[in-house]
Design an enzyme around this catalytic site. Structure first.
Site, PDB file in Angstrom:
ATOM      1  N   HIS A   1      27.031  15.994  69.378  1.00 42.52           N
ATOM      2  CA  HIS A   1      26.837  15.980  70.821  1.00 42.52           C
ATOM      3  C   HIS A   1      26.477  14.573  71.254  1.00 42.52           C
ATOM      4  O   HIS A   1      25.752  13.871  70.556  1.00 42.52           O
ATOM      5  CB  HIS A   1      25.707  16.941  71.218  1.00 42.52           C
ATOM      6  CG  HIS A   1      25.441  16.976  72.688  1.00 42.52           C
ATOM      7  ND1 HIS A   1      26.209  17.712  73.563  1.00 42.52           N
ATOM      8  CD2 HIS A   1      24.520  16.342  73.447  1.00 42.52           C
ATOM      9  CE1 HIS A   1      25.761  17.537  74.797  1.00 42.52           C
ATOM     10  NE2 HIS A   1      24.728  16.717  74.756  1.00 42.52           N
TER      11      HIS A   1
ATOM     12  N   ASP B   1      22.188  29.079  80.925  1.00 44.59           N
ATOM     13  CA  ASP B   1      22.194  27.640  81.213  1.00 44.59           C
ATOM     14  C   ASP B   1      22.984  27.339  82.486  1.00 44.59           C
ATOM     15  O   ASP B   1      22.600  26.473  83.268  1.00 44.59           O
ATOM     16  CB  ASP B   1      22.764  26.849  80.037  1.00 44.59           C
ATOM     17  CG  ASP B   1      22.729  25.349  80.299  1.00 44.59           C
ATOM     18  OD1 ASP B   1      21.618  24.824  80.520  1.00 44.59           O
ATOM     19  OD2 ASP B   1      23.792  24.714  80.334  1.00 44.59           O
TER      20      ASP B   1
ATOM     21  N   ARG C   1      18.375  23.930  88.846  1.00 43.85           N
ATOM     22  CA  ARG C   1      17.705  22.645  88.614  1.00 43.85           C
ATOM     23  C   ARG C   1      18.291  21.551  89.498  1.00 43.85           C
ATOM     24  O   ARG C   1      17.576  20.706  90.024  1.00 43.85           O
ATOM     25  CB  ARG C   1      17.827  22.248  87.136  1.00 43.85           C
ATOM     26  CG  ARG C   1      16.956  23.105  86.211  1.00 43.85           C
ATOM     27  CD  ARG C   1      17.358  22.921  84.756  1.00 43.85           C
ATOM     28  NE  ARG C   1      17.214  21.547  84.326  1.00 43.85           N
ATOM     29  CZ  ARG C   1      17.865  21.002  83.297  1.00 43.85           C
ATOM     30  NH1 ARG C   1      18.706  21.733  82.589  1.00 43.85           N
ATOM     31  NH2 ARG C   1      17.680  19.739  82.985  1.00 43.85           N
TER      32      ARG C   1
ATOM     33  N   SER D   1      18.616  23.054  77.393  1.00 42.44           N
ATOM     34  CA  SER D   1      19.973  23.145  77.920  1.00 42.44           C
ATOM     35  C   SER D   1      20.985  22.647  76.884  1.00 42.44           C
ATOM     36  O   SER D   1      21.985  23.313  76.593  1.00 42.44           O
ATOM     37  CB  SER D   1      20.063  22.326  79.216  1.00 42.44           C
ATOM     38  OG  SER D   1      21.388  22.204  79.649  1.00 42.44           O
TER      39      SER D   1
ATOM     40  N   LYS E   1      23.303  25.353  73.814  1.00 44.82           N
ATOM     41  CA  LYS E   1      24.760  25.351  73.686  1.00 44.82           C
ATOM     42  C   LYS E   1      25.182  25.009  72.252  1.00 44.82           C
ATOM     43  O   LYS E   1      26.158  25.553  71.724  1.00 44.82           O
ATOM     44  CB  LYS E   1      25.372  24.387  74.710  1.00 44.82           C
ATOM     45  CG  LYS E   1      25.291  24.961  76.138  1.00 44.82           C
ATOM     46  CD  LYS E   1      25.723  23.971  77.204  1.00 44.82           C
ATOM     47  CE  LYS E   1      24.601  23.011  77.530  1.00 44.82           C
ATOM     48  NZ  LYS E   1      24.802  22.212  78.746  1.00 44.82           N
TER      49      LYS E   1
HETATM   50  N1  URA Z   1      23.120  17.807  79.523  1.00 42.80           N
HETATM   51  C1  URA Z   1      22.961  19.142  79.505  1.00 42.80           C
HETATM   52  O1  URA Z   1      23.786  19.860  78.966  1.00 42.80           O
HETATM   53  N2  URA Z   1      21.889  19.679  80.110  1.00 42.80           N
HETATM   54  C2  URA Z   1      20.945  18.935  80.731  1.00 42.80           C
HETATM   55  O2  URA Z   1      19.986  19.491  81.243  1.00 42.80           O
HETATM   56  C3  URA Z   1      21.122  17.544  80.753  1.00 42.80           C
HETATM   57  C4  URA Z   1      22.216  17.003  80.139  1.00 42.80           C
END
Ligand code: URA
Ligand code: CA
Length: 441
Positions: A82, A161, A168, A183, A187
């Protein structure tokens, strides 16, 4: 259990129990808890923070809010990568086939461009025919059969999310470390990988430009993934200037193909090998990181990594002929030069400004609904440390429209700080720090 009590507890700075956190996320997912209460709790978390234990439970609860892959689903030990997002960050396009060529299982769900940072899915879609909209069954059968797939996120994974991120966004609670970590990691956990490397960008073009913030994020991502039993490592890497030379969708596919051929820019190739080395060691395919880097470097040189990219394109219905004929990729109507206003050495190259200029040309999105132009973008000719004479080409703008062209050109020129004193400047260190976790459980 009562949502008002949970909000009050966090408002007053207390630690929530795992049951309270799971109750909240269940209520978010089945919509039994109204958004105004979730918004209040998000703000309380933003102001009071969370312990690592609370963040790990939140991450796990979110990961389980929808479809989740187990290691068995993935056919055994699989790896994922990531990036916190950057400008011209072509890494995933190179790294995924490179890891597959090294014998690892890589099923990666990726995202689209938003803000000044690019997205892997948009880049892949510049390859004619390439399908990123696999459903989860198609994705899993590819991973199981070929150990290689790269597709768009689907709404049935981590729905909590999606809901929380939208809240948010409109309640000024995006910039909360535990919420960001939950978050991102929910994933990754739902994606089923056992070994995960995170590329935490730092510098002007990064989502968190300050090193202190990047460091805190890296440590927290590694801590939470480790608590949830994953093999984790994070590299904090430079995003003060763009990575490689290309920024833009088809342009980055070209750069990826060059790199997979062993002919790419050295910063991009080095970063891919360093990130990949973490995962090769986790998967037991190399004893040390040094051995892993050598192995990956060889796969870039001997054509095996490029073969894996050809396979990825073919099995997701893209035109594999692009690999040997780059003219089959979308191409902009013309190239416009940005030139040096005076002689000197490049002291700084602002990644954020390059990202914004590329977006102005149409390479990115200002809102989620915007269309992108796959052909446009910016090709750098010089980077930090290079010497230029007056009127030398700094970069080419690949453009399809005159709209915003002058402004984009001024932005690219302005992104360069050219030191006329003649003092030499060194490129910034690519890998700033490395953080490794110890899996628990
Ligand atoms: N990337 C994400 O997937 N979530 C966040 O909250 C910030 C960056
Ligand atoms: Ca690049």
């Amino acid at each position: 259990m009562n949502t008002v009590d949970i909000i009050r507890k966090k408002r007053d700075g207390d630690v929530l129990t795992p049951e309270e956190i799971r109750y909240w996320i269940a209520g978010v997912s089945d919509k039994s808890i109204p958004e105004y209460q979730s918004s209040a709790l998000l703000m309380a978390i933003r102001l009071q923070g969370m312990t690592d234990e609370e963040t790990a439970v939140l991450t796990d609860a979110m990961a389980h809010s929808g479809k989740l892959f187990t290691p068995e689903d993935m056919g055994g030990f699989s790896v994922d990568k990531h990036s916190t997002g950057g400008v011209g960050d072509t890494t995933t396009l190179v790294l995924i086939p490179l890891l597959a060529a090294a014998g690892l299982t890589v099923g990666k769900l990726s995202g689209r461009a938003l803000g000044h940072t690019g997205g892997t899915i948009d880049k892949l879609e510049s390859i004619p025919g390439f399908r990123t909209d696999l459903n989860l069954d198609e994705f899993l059968s590819l991973v199981q059969d070929t150990r290689l797939a790269l597709a768009d996120h689907t709404d049935d994974m981590v729905p909590a999310d999606l809901i929380l991120y939208e809240l948010r966004d409109v309640t000024s609670t995006v910039d909360s470390l535990p919420l960001i970590v939950a978050s991102i990691m929910s994933k990754k956990i739902a994606g089923g990988a056992q070994g995960i490397v995170i590329d935490v960008k730092t510098g002007a073009g990064a989502f968190l430009p300050e090193l202190e913030d990047s460091r805190r994020l890296a440590h927290s991502l590694v801590a939470i993934g480790s608590k949830l039993g994953r093999q984790m490592s994070a590299l904090i890497t430079d995003m003060s200037q763009p990575l490689g030379l290309m920024t833009g969708n088809a342009l980055e596919v070209i750069e990826a193909i060059d790199t997979l051929r062993g002919e790419g820019p050295s910063d991009l190739a080095t970063l891919c090998c360093e990130l990949g080395a973490e995962l090769l060691v986790f998967a037991g395919e190399a004893a040390t990181r040094e051995e892993a880097v050598l192995k990956l470097d060889q796969l870039l040189m001997n054509g095996k990594a490029l073969d894996a990219f050809r396979q990825l394109i073919g099995q997701q219905h893209g035109n594999t002929a692009v690999i040997d004929d780059l003219a089959l990729l979308p191409r902009a109507a013309r190239k416009v030069e940005a030139r040096a206003l005076h002689a000197g050495s490049v002291a700084r190259l602002d990644a954020l400004e390059i990202g914004r200029a590329a977006n102005l040309l149409g390479a990115g999105r200002f809102t989620k609904e915007d269309d992108i132009d796959p052909a446009v973008g910016i090709q750098l000719n010089v980077k930090v440390g290079d010497r230029v004479e007056k009127d030398d080409i700094l970069a080419w703008l690949h453009v399809n429209s005159e709209e915003h062209l002058d402004q984009a050109c001024r932005m690219v020129e302005g992104a360069y700080t050219i030191d006329a004193s003649g003092d030499p400047h060194q490129p910034p260190a690519l890998i700033v720090e490395r953080i490794v976790g110890t899996p628990e459980g």
